[in-house]
Design an enzyme around this catalytic site. Structure first.
Site, short mmCIF file in Angstrom:
data_model
loop_
_atom_site.label_atom_id
_atom_site.label_comp_id
_atom_site.label_asym_id
_atom_site.label_seq_id
_atom_site.Cartn_x
_atom_site.Cartn_y
_atom_site.Cartn_z
N GLY A 20 72.96 41.07 72.42
CA GLY A 20 72.05 40.34 73.04
C GLY A 20 70.92 41.19 73.66
O GLY A 20 70.81 42.38 73.38
N ALA A 21 70.03 40.90 74.66
CA ALA A 21 69.10 41.71 75.08
C ALA A 21 69.55 43.01 75.69
O ALA A 21 68.89 43.95 75.71
CB ALA A 21 68.09 40.83 76.06
N TYR A 22 70.61 42.71 76.44
CA TYR A 22 71.35 43.84 77.08
C TYR A 22 72.81 44.17 76.27
O TYR A 22 73.18 43.31 75.87
CB TYR A 22 72.05 43.37 78.43
CG TYR A 22 70.72 43.39 79.48
CD1 TYR A 22 70.41 44.27 80.29
CD2 TYR A 22 70.18 41.83 79.38
CE1 TYR A 22 69.45 43.98 81.15
CE2 TYR A 22 69.21 41.79 80.43
CZ TYR A 22 68.69 42.82 81.26
OH TYR A 22 67.88 42.36 82.22
N GLY A 23 72.90 45.36 76.08
CA GLY A 23 74.26 45.98 75.52
C GLY A 23 75.42 45.73 76.66
O GLY A 23 75.02 45.17 77.78
N VAL A 25 78.33 47.43 78.55
CA VAL A 25 78.73 48.70 79.39
C VAL A 25 80.36 49.00 79.56
O VAL A 25 80.83 47.81 79.97
CB VAL A 25 77.85 49.11 80.37
CG1 VAL A 25 78.40 50.39 81.12
CG2 VAL A 25 76.57 48.99 80.17
N ASP A 142 60.91 60.48 86.65
CA ASP A 142 61.00 59.19 86.14
C ASP A 142 61.65 58.56 87.35
O ASP A 142 62.48 57.67 87.15
CB ASP A 142 61.81 59.03 84.84
CG ASP A 142 61.29 57.54 84.18
OD1 ASP A 142 60.35 57.09 84.65
OD2 ASP A 142 62.32 57.06 83.49
#
Lengths: 304, 217
Positions: A20-23, A25, A142
């Site tokens: 989905g939008a997130y993998g 982990v 960053d």
């Protein structure tokens, strides 16, 4: 997915980008120590010469920093490389796992926001980690709430420095290294930059700790600069860097606004520190080391 | 005078160009015998395999197949949403593979905190624009940005690095050769005499290496 099922032949899955939008982990608990670790993998293109030297250097740097075992730097437990194909190597970094980042931490803070004592503690730790990096000639570049981890015991751990370099191998001169909202004027103006960029980001984060929302939410570089100048004022002509294409005339003249207009909750000492961090001229901006000694951190009884 | 200088310069350039190859220069000697590249390659692969196996047993995790194994670590695959975005493998998208320009050595990486060249930054302005146009409001948008930024970086680098690498090599070599010879008058003598052989009448077109030598004497 639904489309594939409906139209049948029209689309076929090419590659799975992740769940989905997130993998997903991988996270593990060491049964002996109870410690949590998490994996972050990076695919690196290789050629006959093997892993790019930049990647090797970056990993070496991360490992060298690791030896100092700094309390405010996320722990890198291991680096494991596996050859996937002749052209690609997968580098898996084994990190200590921390439950949340500062972004979530701020989101979860109950309505009146964080108490000043908490902000002081977080800032002290953040600056400590940062001056460690800077003293080892490492720029984060960053810094943003997403890569400042906060443990359940309130310990701050900086993450993601140097890694961007491994992702791409060559982000060295890309101005996209700092997320827009935390970008310093010199990066936005594409001028020369160094360690002061991280202090600018820290200043933005400092303000965000009081406000519980980002300070400058620009939509483009120019918009970001406009938003910055609407608070700190348009810098004078002689402060404007000479090596940039964007001229000062593109911005309307503005005088500095009281920082308490933007960050009403801040104390007088806090405001002083914040302004020193949000100084336009990178050479006059406070350093991480001096910031740690600022009177904002001196032990006076807090009223919160 | 001019036609004396040009051949000598050319010669030096030619010598320099062949220097890294160590093949066609007279001074090159094969000190360690021929190298069996296949064997060496095999050996390296074996070593890598050993390292991988060690990693695998240390973490009871198969890094190659991304598979947890039984052992002292209790692995679980969790949704990215439930961990800080930092742990996300933000590069795991197929577009990356289409770009293959990792073959260039990155001169910048060691000097990460050094000041960056503004003009180099400016070259990338267009790419910045496209990736910067979408601000990241939430972590998922943010991820999109990450991959965009990543690709923008790659695209740019293909030009950047090739441009950088080439001129930098002869430049540094030239500087080195001048400086080293200054400190080795004996060796310079041979260079000097060689120079004399191929350029009988040096006159004012003395190569850079020779000038300091004369000054030393």
């Amino acid at each position: 997915m639904a489309m594939t099922q409906e139209s049948g032949i029209q689309y076929e899955p090419v590659a799975e980008i992740g769940g989905g939008a997130y993998g997903t982990v991988y996270k593990a608990r060491d049964k002996q120590s109870g410690q949590f670790v998490a994996l972050k993998s990076v695919r690196v293109q290789t050629d006959q010469e093997g892993l790019p030297l930049s990647t090797v250097r970056e990993v070496a740097l991360l490992r060298r920093l690791e030896q100092f075992d700094h309390p405010n730097i996320v722990k890198l437990m291991d680096v494991c490389a596996t050859l996937r194909t002749d052209q690609e190597t997968k580098v898996t970094l084994v990190f200590e796992h921390v439950d949340q980042d500062l972004k979530t931490y701020l989101e979860k803070a109950p309505p009146p926001g964080l108490p000043v004592s908490r902000i002081k503690d977080l800032m002290r730790q953040l600056l400590c980690g940062l001056s460690f990096l800077h003293s080892h000639r490492v720029l984060h570049r960053d810094l943003k709430p997403e890569n400042i981890l906060v443990t359940s015991r309130g310990q701050v751990k900086l993450a993601d420095f140097g890694l961007a370099r491994i992702y791409s191998c060559h982000m060295a001169l890309t101005p996209v290294v700092v997320t827009l909202w935390y970008r310093s004027p010199e990066v936005l103006l594409q001028s020369t930059y160094a360690t002061p960029v991280d202090i600018w980001s820290t200043g933005c984060i400092f303000a965000e700790m009081f406000r519980c929302k980002p300070l400058f939410c620009g939509e483009s570089e120019v918009d970001q600069l406009t938003k910055i100048f609407s608070v700190i004022g348009l810098p004078s002509e002689d402060e404007w860097p000479t090596d940039v294409t964007l001229s000062r005339q593109n911005f309307c003249p503005q005088s500095p606004q009281p920082i308490t207009d933007s960050v009403p909750e801040i104390s007088e000492e806090g405001a002083d520190l914040l302004l020193k961090m949000l100084t336009f001229d990178p050479l006059r901006r406070i350093s991480a080391l001096s910031a740690q000694e600022h009177r904002f951190f001196s032990d006076q009884p807090d009223n919160s | 005078m001019a036609n004396v200088e040009i051949p000598s310069l050319l010669e030096r350039h030619a010598a320099r160009r062949t220097f890294p190859l160590l093949a066609r220069t007279k001074v090159c000697r094969n000190l360690f015998g021929p190298v069996d590249h296949d064997e060496l390659n095999c050996e390296m692969k074996k070593q890598l395999q050993e390292i991988s196996e060690r990693d695998q047993s240390r973490w009871n995790f198969n890094f190659e197949k991304n598979l947890p194994l039984p052992g002292s670590y209790e692995w679980e695959e969790i949704l990215g949403q439930s961990v800080p975005s930092f742990y996300q493998d933000s590069v795991h998208n197929g577009r990356v593979r289409t770009v293959s320009l990792f073959n260039v050595k990155d001169a910048e990486s060691t000097s990460e905190c050094e000041y960056k060249n503004a003009s180099a930054l400016r070259k990338t302005a267009e790419e910045v624009q496209c990736s910067a146009d979408a601000p990241d409001r939430s972590s998922d948008v943010n991820q999109e940005n990450h991959s965009d930024a990543f690709n923008a970086g790659l695209r740019r680098l293909s030009n950047e690095c090739h441009r950088r690498k080439r001129p930098s090599v002869p430049e540094s070599l030239r500087i080195n050769s001048t400086q080293i010879t200054e400190f080795f008058p004996k060796r310079k003598k041979t260079i000097d005499s060689k120079q004399a052989e191929c350029t009988p009448k040096t006159g004012s077109s003395i190569p850079i290496e020779v000038t300091p030598h004369k000054r030393i004497r």
